[in-house]
Write a protein that holds these residues in place. Structure first.
Motif, PDB file in Angstrom:
ATOM      1  N   LEU A 115       0.827  -1.199   0.000  1.00 38.23           N
ATOM      2  CA  LEU A 115       0.000   0.000   0.000  1.00 38.23           C
ATOM      3  C   LEU A 115       0.871   1.264   0.000  1.00 38.23           C
ATOM      4  CD1 LEU A 115      -2.886   1.235   0.287  1.00 38.23           C
ATOM      5  CD2 LEU A 115      -2.540   1.161   2.763  1.00 38.23           C
ATOM      6  N   LEU A 116       1.889   1.272   0.867  1.00 38.71           N
ATOM      7  CA  LEU A 116       2.756   2.447   0.991  1.00 38.71           C
ATOM      8  C   LEU A 116       3.588   2.676  -0.271  1.00 38.71           C
ATOM      9  CD1 LEU A 116       4.085   2.105   4.653  1.00 38.71           C
ATOM     10  CD2 LEU A 116       2.555   3.874   3.779  1.00 38.71           C
ATOM     11  N   PHE A 117       4.254   1.610  -0.718  1.00 37.71           N
ATOM     12  CA  PHE A 117       5.236   1.794  -1.775  1.00 37.71           C
ATOM     13  C   PHE A 117       4.673   1.711  -3.189  1.00 37.71           C
ATOM     14  CE2 PHE A 117       8.023   0.482   1.794  1.00 37.71           C
ATOM     15  CZ  PHE A 117       8.830   1.614   1.819  1.00 37.71           C
ATOM     16  N   GLU A 118       3.475   1.158  -3.348  1.00 35.99           N
ATOM     17  CA  GLU A 118       2.896   1.045  -4.684  1.00 35.99           C
ATOM     18  C   GLU A 118       1.701   1.975  -4.892  1.00 35.99           C
ATOM     19  OE1 GLU A 118       2.073  -3.014  -5.659  1.00 35.99           O
ATOM     20  OE2 GLU A 118       4.036  -3.741  -4.982  1.00 35.99           O
ATOM     21  N   GLU A 119       1.001   2.329  -3.813  1.00 34.55           N
ATOM     22  CA  GLU A 119      -0.225   3.101  -3.963  1.00 34.55           C
ATOM     23  C   GLU A 119      -0.138   4.526  -3.414  1.00 34.55           C
ATOM     24  OE1 GLU A 119      -2.583   1.932  -5.759  1.00 34.55           O
ATOM     25  OE2 GLU A 119      -1.699  -0.070  -5.940  1.00 34.55           O
ATOM     26  N   ILE A 120       0.670   4.753  -2.385  1.00 33.40           N
ATOM     27  CA  ILE A 120       0.684   6.072  -1.749  1.00 33.40           C
ATOM     28  C   ILE A 120       1.879   6.913  -2.191  1.00 33.40           C
ATOM     29  CG2 ILE A 120       0.818   7.308   0.455  1.00 33.40           C
ATOM     30  CD1 ILE A 120      -0.862   5.126   1.691  1.00 33.40           C
ATOM     31  N   PHE A 121       3.108   6.490  -1.884  1.00 35.67           N
ATOM     32  CA  PHE A 121       4.277   7.319  -2.189  1.00 35.67           C
ATOM     33  C   PHE A 121       4.420   7.663  -3.667  1.00 35.67           C
ATOM     34  CE2 PHE A 121       6.070   5.715   1.974  1.00 35.67           C
ATOM     35  CZ  PHE A 121       6.002   6.951   2.597  1.00 35.67           C
ATOM     36  N   PRO A 122       4.080   6.773  -4.609  1.00 35.79           N
ATOM     37  CA  PRO A 122       4.214   7.153  -6.021  1.00 35.79           C
ATOM     38  C   PRO A 122       3.124   8.107  -6.517  1.00 35.79           C
ATOM     39  CG  PRO A 122       4.346   4.761  -5.732  1.00 35.79           C
ATOM     40  CD  PRO A 122       3.804   5.330  -4.469  1.00 35.79           C
ATOM     41  N   ASN A 123       2.137   8.413  -5.690  1.00 38.47           N
ATOM     42  CA  ASN A 123       0.990   9.217  -6.124  1.00 38.47           C
ATOM     43  C   ASN A 123       0.873  10.492  -5.298  1.00 38.47           C
ATOM     44  OD1 ASN A 123      -0.542   7.385  -8.145  1.00 38.47           O
ATOM     45  ND2 ASN A 123      -0.106   6.024  -6.427  1.00 38.47           N
ATOM     46  N   PRO A 124       1.402  11.615  -5.787  1.00 41.41           N
ATOM     47  CA  PRO A 124       1.353  12.879  -5.037  1.00 41.41           C
ATOM     48  C   PRO A 124      -0.055  13.298  -4.643  1.00 41.41           C
ATOM     49  CG  PRO A 124       2.851  13.055  -6.902  1.00 41.41           C
ATOM     50  CD  PRO A 124       2.144  11.740  -7.052  1.00 41.41           C
ATOM     51  N   THR A 218      14.575  33.494  -4.566  1.00 40.54           N
ATOM     52  CA  THR A 218      14.190  34.656  -5.378  1.00 40.54           C
ATOM     53  C   THR A 218      14.925  35.907  -4.900  1.00 40.54           C
ATOM     54  OG1 THR A 218      12.231  35.062  -3.983  1.00 40.54           O
ATOM     55  CG2 THR A 218      11.922  33.761  -5.990  1.00 40.54           C
ATOM     56  N   LYS A 219      15.193  36.010  -3.609  1.00 43.69           N
ATOM     57  CA  LYS A 219      15.970  37.152  -3.102  1.00 43.69           C
ATOM     58  C   LYS A 219      17.411  37.103  -3.605  1.00 43.69           C
ATOM     59  CE  LYS A 219      13.357  38.402   1.061  1.00 43.69           C
ATOM     60  NZ  LYS A 219      12.130  37.677   0.755  1.00 43.69           N
ATOM     61  N   ALA A 220      17.870  35.880  -3.924  1.00 46.10           N
ATOM     62  CA  ALA A 220      19.212  35.727  -4.483  1.00 46.10           C
ATOM     63  C   ALA A 220      19.208  35.892  -6.000  1.00 46.10           C
ATOM     64  CB  ALA A 220      19.770  34.356  -4.111  1.00 46.10           C
ATOM     65  N   GLY A 221      18.037  36.169  -6.573  1.00 46.38           N
ATOM     66  CA  GLY A 221      17.951  36.449  -8.003  1.00 46.38           C
ATOM     67  C   GLY A 221      17.450  35.326  -8.873  1.00 46.38           C
ATOM     68  N   CYS A 222      16.950  34.252  -8.279  1.00 50.57           N
ATOM     69  CA  CYS A 222      16.494  33.104  -9.072  1.00 50.57           C
ATOM     70  C   CYS A 222      15.005  33.187  -9.387  1.00 50.57           C
ATOM     71  CB  CYS A 222      16.752  31.807  -8.314  1.00 50.57           C
ATOM     72  SG  CYS A 222      18.475  31.498  -7.909  1.00 50.57           S
ATOM     73  N   GLU A 223      14.647  32.707 -10.558  1.00 53.93           N
ATOM     74  CA  GLU A 223      13.247  32.442 -10.867  1.00 53.93           C
ATOM     75  C   GLU A 223      12.982  31.000 -10.456  1.00 53.93           C
ATOM     76  OE1 GLU A 223      10.710  33.519 -14.633  1.00 53.93           O
ATOM     77  OE2 GLU A 223      11.729  31.599 -15.002  1.00 53.93           O
ATOM     78  N   VAL A 224      12.030  30.783  -9.566  1.00 53.47           N
ATOM     79  CA  VAL A 224      11.785  29.459  -8.999  1.00 53.47           C
ATOM     80  C   VAL A 224      10.529  28.856  -9.614  1.00 53.47           C
ATOM     81  CG1 VAL A 224      11.375  28.137  -6.890  1.00 53.47           C
ATOM     82  CG2 VAL A 224      12.920  30.108  -6.845  1.00 53.47           C
ATOM     83  N   VAL A 225      10.674  27.652 -10.153  1.00 49.25           N
ATOM     84  CA  VAL A 225       9.571  26.965 -10.815  1.00 49.25           C
ATOM     85  C   VAL A 225       9.201  25.718 -10.011  1.00 49.25           C
ATOM     86  CG1 VAL A 225       8.788  25.873 -12.951  1.00 49.25           C
ATOM     87  CG2 VAL A 225      10.487  27.724 -13.035  1.00 49.25           C
ATOM     88  N   PHE A 226       7.931  25.609  -9.631  1.00 49.52           N
ATOM     89  CA  PHE A 226       7.422  24.397  -8.986  1.00 49.52           C
ATOM     90  C   PHE A 226       6.895  23.480 -10.095  1.00 49.52           C
ATOM     91  CE2 PHE A 226       7.474  27.188  -5.358  1.00 49.52           C
ATOM     92  CZ  PHE A 226       7.819  26.351  -4.299  1.00 49.52           C
ATOM     93  N   VAL A 227       7.677  22.481 -10.431  1.00 48.45           N
ATOM     94  CA  VAL A 227       7.336  21.568 -11.535  1.00 48.45           C
ATOM     95  C   VAL A 227       6.282  20.585 -11.046  1.00 48.45           C
ATOM     96  CG1 VAL A 227       8.254  19.891 -13.177  1.00 48.45           C
ATOM     97  CG2 VAL A 227       9.672  21.832 -12.438  1.00 48.45           C
ATOM     98  N   GLU A 228       5.083  20.701 -11.556  1.00 47.80           N
ATOM     99  CA  GLU A 228       3.959  19.931 -11.025  1.00 47.80           C
ATOM    100  C   GLU A 228       4.035  18.449 -11.340  1.00 47.80           C
ATOM    101  OE1 GLU A 228       1.767  20.945  -8.879  1.00 47.80           O
ATOM    102  OE2 GLU A 228       2.714  22.917  -8.903  1.00 47.80           O
ATOM    103  N   GLU A 229       4.696  18.065 -12.437  1.00 44.36           N
ATOM    104  CA  GLU A 229       4.710  16.667 -12.852  1.00 44.36           C
ATOM    105  C   GLU A 229       5.685  15.812 -12.056  1.00 44.36           C
ATOM    106  OE1 GLU A 229       4.961  19.267 -14.858  1.00 44.36           O
ATOM    107  OE2 GLU A 229       2.955  19.219 -15.763  1.00 44.36           O
ATOM    108  N   GLN A 230       6.419  16.403 -11.150  1.00 46.25           N
ATOM    109  CA  GLN A 230       7.419  15.653 -10.394  1.00 46.25           C
ATOM    110  C   GLN A 230       6.757  14.681  -9.416  1.00 46.25           C
ATOM    111  OE1 GLN A 230       9.356  18.011  -6.991  1.00 46.25           O
ATOM    112  NE2 GLN A 230       8.582  19.647  -8.297  1.00 46.25           N
ATOM    113  N   ALA A 231       7.560  13.703  -8.964  1.00 46.04           N
ATOM    114  CA  ALA A 231       7.070  12.675  -8.045  1.00 46.04           C
ATOM    115  C   ALA A 231       8.023  12.561  -6.857  1.00 46.04           C
ATOM    116  CB  ALA A 231       6.970  11.341  -8.777  1.00 46.04           C
ATOM    117  N   CYS A 232       7.743  11.622  -5.979  1.00 40.37           N
ATOM    118  CA  CYS A 232       8.637  11.306  -4.859  1.00 40.37           C
ATOM    119  C   CYS A 232      10.036  11.017  -5.415  1.00 40.37           C
ATOM    120  CB  CYS A 232       8.086  10.092  -4.111  1.00 40.37           C
ATOM    121  SG  CYS A 232       9.198   9.391  -2.862  1.00 40.37           S
TER     122      CYS A 232
END
Length: 435
Positions: A115-124, A218-232
């Motif tokens: 349940l943990l490793f196949e159903e929960i952690f792989p699914n954000p 961002t205070k250090a000058g970076c544009e920060v992107v939260f990539v939605e398709e990422q996983a655990c």
């Protein structure tokens, strides 16, 4: 019933690296479980000897072998101590993978584990829904009520104990309204597009720390992107003998960040970062994916690394006069990634603070992913020893660079009776506070 596929499974071991262990014993004083038990089988040297016995057919892959492999915290302090450079962490992951695949082959399935490793952690999305349930429980006072009425005692002891270290999690509305791209301040001198690796549990239980990390960058000058398709990141899978699952998660992350077109990939969790930087090792038998993984790894940075690199662009607008600070190394940040100086540089630069170096700061606190749930008693023994060093600093703030360490240090402060005297805080939250 013996597993006919076991001989093939044993081929997964790197025999050459097993033989590279000189059995010198330099790892013994560095190993938390050996320090607590004094048993050879609870040391890196002893575990490698057990692996050799299994590979040579002199020992069985049985319950005793499994217990010895899982008693290890996987902190990798032995790698720092080893004069021969034996990659113990990789050997341990292989040993656990052999254990778990052998159990599956002979029909010893665990429903909870699957349940943990196949159903929960792989699914954000499922982790997010669990986070919402936890938020609702906290907001409605159900957690406090359960503690008051003793209903919390229905939980297994490790979960019962550790829940007291969990802060209020972010609401689903806070998580939903986050911008996918956070732009740098107008006068920033840098021009980096940074992909934020937000983690799975991290982005629910420590949502604000991720936000703080983005603000610092961002205070250090970076544009920060939260990539939605990422996983655990796959670290929990790899450390728990689920290497195939770890590889699938790695592939998803490589594809997601390739498509995002970022210059760098930044994370704020030492355990996740160590896994991300080792993706190319996971694909040693797959040249195509290994090449893609190497390009991914080349872009990976811990947030401390990047903040220190861009330090000249950071302007401290607040100060912490008279505040004494100490730093607890994340094992996988220090031993796995070799990042030690940068967080200390950042902390010493905060106006008004007194920085105190902790004795054996890089010794494991006992968190080790989910170790404080699966091996609670040993975890607490290691933690109590760590807290003696923490208390000797008389620090007001115990700073960490990993969410598991943060929860563990909060628990340690409770156990040591130091609540009200000291506080555990993630370094990115602290930097955000003074920036």
């Amino acid at each position: 019933m013996p597993n006919p596929n076991l001989i093939q499974l044993l081929d997964n071991f790197d025999r050459e690296e097993i033989l590279n262990c000189m059995q010198c014993g330099f790892c013994l004083p560095a190993c938390p479980t050996y320090r607590q038990t004094g048993k050879e089988s609870a040391s890196p040297r002893g575990r490698i000897a057990l692996m050799k016995g299994v590979v040579d057919g002199q020992l069985n892959v049985d319950a005793e072998f499994e217990d010895n492999m899982y008693l290890c915290l996987g902190c990798r302090a032995c790698e720092t101590a080893c004069p021969a450079g034996v990659p113990y962490g990789s050997l341990l992951e292989t040993a656990r993978d052999v254990v778990e695949r052998n159990k599956k082959d002979i029909g010893e399935h665990s429903f909870l584990r699957d349940l943990l490793f196949e159903e929960i952690f792989p699914n954000p999305d499922r982790i997010d829904r669990l986070g919402t349930m936890l938020w609702a429980s906290q907001t409605l006072g159900l957690q406090k009520l359960a503690n008051k009425m003793g209903l919390i005692n229905l939980l297994p002891r490790p979960m019962r104990e550790m829940q007291s270290a969990v802060d209020q999690v972010a609401s689903p509305w806070q998580r939903m309204k986050r911008e996918s791209v956070i732009h740098p301040e107008p006068d920033a001198s840098q021009n980096l597009r940074v992909g934020m690796f937000k983690g799975c549990i991290m982005d629910v239980m420590f949502f604000e720390t991720n936000q703080a990390t983005a603000r610092v960058l961002t205070k250090a000058g970076c544009e920060v992107v939260f990539v939605e398709e990422q996983a655990c990141c796959g670290a929990l899978h790899a450390h728990s003998g689920e290497q195939n699952g770890a590889k699938e998660l790695a592939k998803r992350n490589i594809e997601a960040f390739e498509a995002a077109g970022v210059d760098l990939i930044v994370n704020n969790a030492g355990g996740c970062g160590a896994a991300l930087k080792e993706y190319h090792h996971w694909f040693h038998d797959d040249p195509q994916w290994q090449e893609r993984a190497m390009k991914f790894v080349a872009k990976c940075r811990d947030a401390n690394e990047l903040a220190a690199e861009l330090f000249s662009a950071l302007e401290f607008r607040g100060e912490l006069p008279g505040v004494r600070i100490t730093y607890q190394d994340s094992c996988h940040l220090a031993h796995g990634q070799g990042v030690r100086a940068q967080p200390r540089q950042l902390l010493r630069s905060i106006p008004g603070v007194e920085y105190v170096e902790m004795m054996e700061a890089d010794r494991c606190c006992g968190s080790a992913g989910i170790y404080n749930i699966t091996n609670f008693d040993m975890s607490m023994e290691v933690l109590d020893e760590k807290m003696e060093n923490v208390k000797s600093t008389s620090a007001h703030l115990v700073v960490t660079s990993n969410p598991g360490c943060l929860l563990q240090m909060r628990k340690g402060i409770q156990r040591a009776g130091c609540e009200g005297q000291m506080e555990a805080v993630h370094i990115m939250d602290l930097l955000d506070r003074v920036l």
